[in-house]
Write a protein that holds these residues in place. Structure first.
Motif, PDB file in Angstrom:
ATOM      1  N   LYS A 168      -3.579  -4.360 -13.792  1.00 10.31           N
ATOM      2  CA  LYS A 168      -4.354  -5.003 -12.734  1.00 10.31           C
ATOM      3  C   LYS A 168      -3.944  -6.449 -12.492  1.00 10.31           C
ATOM      4  N   ARG A 191       7.053   5.487  -4.628  1.00  8.71           N
ATOM      5  CA  ARG A 191       6.790   5.268  -6.052  1.00  8.71           C
ATOM      6  C   ARG A 191       7.946   5.786  -6.907  1.00  8.71           C
ATOM      7  N   THR A 210       0.824  -1.213   0.000  1.00 10.86           N
ATOM      8  CA  THR A 210       0.000   0.000   0.000  1.00 10.86           C
ATOM      9  C   THR A 210       0.861   1.267   0.000  1.00 10.86           C
ATOM     10  N   VAL A 236       1.801  -7.194  -6.723  1.00 10.26           N
ATOM     11  CA  VAL A 236       0.893  -6.106  -6.359  1.00 10.26           C
ATOM     12  C   VAL A 236       1.578  -4.754  -6.538  1.00 10.26           C
ATOM     13  N   VAL A 237       2.819  -4.666  -6.064  1.00 10.10           N
ATOM     14  CA  VAL A 237       3.558  -3.398  -6.147  1.00 10.10           C
ATOM     15  C   VAL A 237       3.713  -2.964  -7.600  1.00 10.10           C
ATOM     16  N   GLY A 253       2.117  -4.069 -10.223  1.00 10.71           N
ATOM     17  CA  GLY A 253       0.817  -3.889 -10.856  1.00 10.71           C
ATOM     18  C   GLY A 253       0.282  -2.485 -10.626  1.00 10.71           C
ATOM     19  N   LYS A 254       0.444  -1.980  -9.396  1.00  7.85           N
ATOM     20  CA  LYS A 254      -0.017  -0.624  -9.087  1.00  7.85           C
ATOM     21  C   LYS A 254       0.882   0.422  -9.751  1.00  7.85           C
ATOM     22  N   ILE A 288       2.947   2.064  -2.048  1.00 11.57           N
ATOM     23  CA  ILE A 288       3.164   2.529  -3.418  1.00 11.57           C
ATOM     24  C   ILE A 288       2.344   3.784  -3.710  1.00 11.57           C
ATOM     25  N   ASN A 289       1.335   4.043  -2.904  1.00 13.81           N
ATOM     26  CA  ASN A 289       0.527   5.245  -3.099  1.00 13.81           C
ATOM     27  C   ASN A 289       1.257   6.507  -2.647  1.00 13.81           C
ATOM     28  N   LYS A 341       0.105   0.266 -13.402  1.00 10.27           N
ATOM     29  CA  LYS A 341      -1.335   0.310 -13.681  1.00 10.27           C
ATOM     30  C   LYS A 341      -1.771  -0.901 -14.517  1.00 10.27           C
TER      31      LYS A 341
END
Length: 378
Positions: free
Chosen positions: A328, A289, A281, A319-320, A322-323, A283-284, A326
């Motif tokens: 999914k 980032r 999370t 997950v990292v 993928g975010k 990564i937001n 972008k």
């Protein structure tokens, strides 16, 4: 047409093709970015830059002038195409003249310590000023079992030996690829690398450690001392001087990694990314980032660094990324390798070489003398 005439004709066509308007912008960039390492000046330096552009430089499209030339000349014979493709294998060096044999000279490369039998497309007249014991700085390409001068020659007298030995050693240390043309040198380097890796793991218990920036220098110095102790037990001589970049020493965290293929590497803000891959999370947050993006896009950061981060939890890695990308359905086990090949192509396209470069005793002595002259004792 004999092989020399064929080589001269093809090289002329290739040079003319490279100097055509279609490559003007990229050739200008090559001149702006090129540094012939102080090995030559004037006309010889210009010739070397152009020769590198023609035979080796990657264009914006990813191919080379040679690739474009071959596509533009589909009627070349198989022999001609083979000759041009062989010219990708360029030898750059500082050469000692060992003798002459009719229209060839026998050159010993101070950098890779190999001997080359060399011809020129200008014939015997090109070597008329060359005497045994003198030195040449030039570029060579294959010509059958011999080698062909591929750019203008810089000629030095025999009494320049000490200076050129030092220059050859410094150039080899900056560009190990030039040294490792010699398979014996590469084998020696890999043996040293294996020994040093054992020392690192014995000292720190793992292939890499993560420390604060201020701890990098003492940790690295301890490793160098341990290597010296293993090579020469009881040797209490001062360590060779080394200077680490300020940004490395100022970083919050640094990974010191002993890569089995290349040797010691330093990865800045590695601890930050460890936090990210443990908690995707993050990564937001902009800092996380941007740091990961710099790792992925940075040409000087090995894919080994990213593999170290992803190995503990491949699912989190998916997950990292993928975010970040972008995407999914991104899966690190499924898509990670292709992602690294896309962003780190040169690490996969070329064999990774040791950063430890074996230097002959003669060259090591000249390097020490040069260092003493640059930093005389008070």
């Amino acid at each position: 047409m004999d092989v020399m005439e064929q080589a001269a004709a093809l090289k002329g066509q290739l040079i003319d093709f490279a100097l055509s308007p279609r490559f003007a912008r990229e050739l200008n960039e090559a001149f702006e970015q090129s540094d012939p390492d102080g090995l030559a000046d004037g006309e010889a330096a210009v010739s070397m830059i152009i020769d590198h552009f023609v035979l080796q430089r990657r264009l914006d499209s990813g191919d080379t002038v040679i690739d474009r030339f071959l596509r533009a000349h589909p009627r070349l014979s198989p022999q001609e195409r083979e000759m041009i493709l062989s010219w990708r294998d360029v030898v750059e060096g500082i050469f000692e003249v060992q003798g002459k044999d009719q229209d060839t000279v026998i050159l010993f490369n101070l950098i890779d310590e190999l001997t080359y039998r060399v011809r020129s497309n200008m014939g015997e007249s090109a070597f008329r000023p060359v005497k045994k014991g003198m030195f040449l700085i030039c570029r060579l390409v294959p010509l059958g079992e011999d080698w062909l001068v591929s750019a203008n020659i810089s000629l030095y007298p025999a009494d320049a030996r000490a200076e050129l030995l030092t220059q050859a050693a410094e150039l080899g240390l900056r560009n190990p690829k030039l040294v490792f043309r010699n398979p014996d040198k590469l084998a020696t380097a890999r043996r040293i690398l294996t020994e040093q890796r054992d020392v690192f793991i014995d000292l720190y218990g793992a292939e890499y450690i993560v420390v604060q920036g201020e701890d990098v220098a003492p940790r690295y110095e301890a490793f160098m001392r341990a290597c010296m102790d293993r090579a020469q037990p009881g040797n209490t001589s001062p360590l060779p001087g080394f200077a680490l970049p300020d940004d490395l020493l100022d970083a919050e965290t640094v990974a010191i990694h002993f890569d089995p293929e290349t040797g010691i590497s330093f990865y800045l803000e590695f601890g930050l990314l460890q936090e990210l891959f443990a908690n995707p999370t993050l990564i937001n947050r902009r800092r996380y980032r941007e740091t990961l993006t710099s790792y992925l896009r940075g040409d000087d950061i090995s894919p080994a660094a990213i593999k170290l981060l992803t190995e503990p939890d491949p699912d989190n890695a998916g997950v990292v990324f993928g975010k970040l990308l972008k995407k999914k359905n991104f899966s690190w086990p499924e898509h990670g390798e292709s992602l690294l090949r896309r962003y780190k192509a040169r690490y996969f396209d070329e064999p990774q070489l040791p950063t430890t470069v074996p230097v002959s005793d003669t060259m090591a002595g000249h390097l020490r003398n040069a260092q003493r002259e640059e930093s005389p004792e008070p």
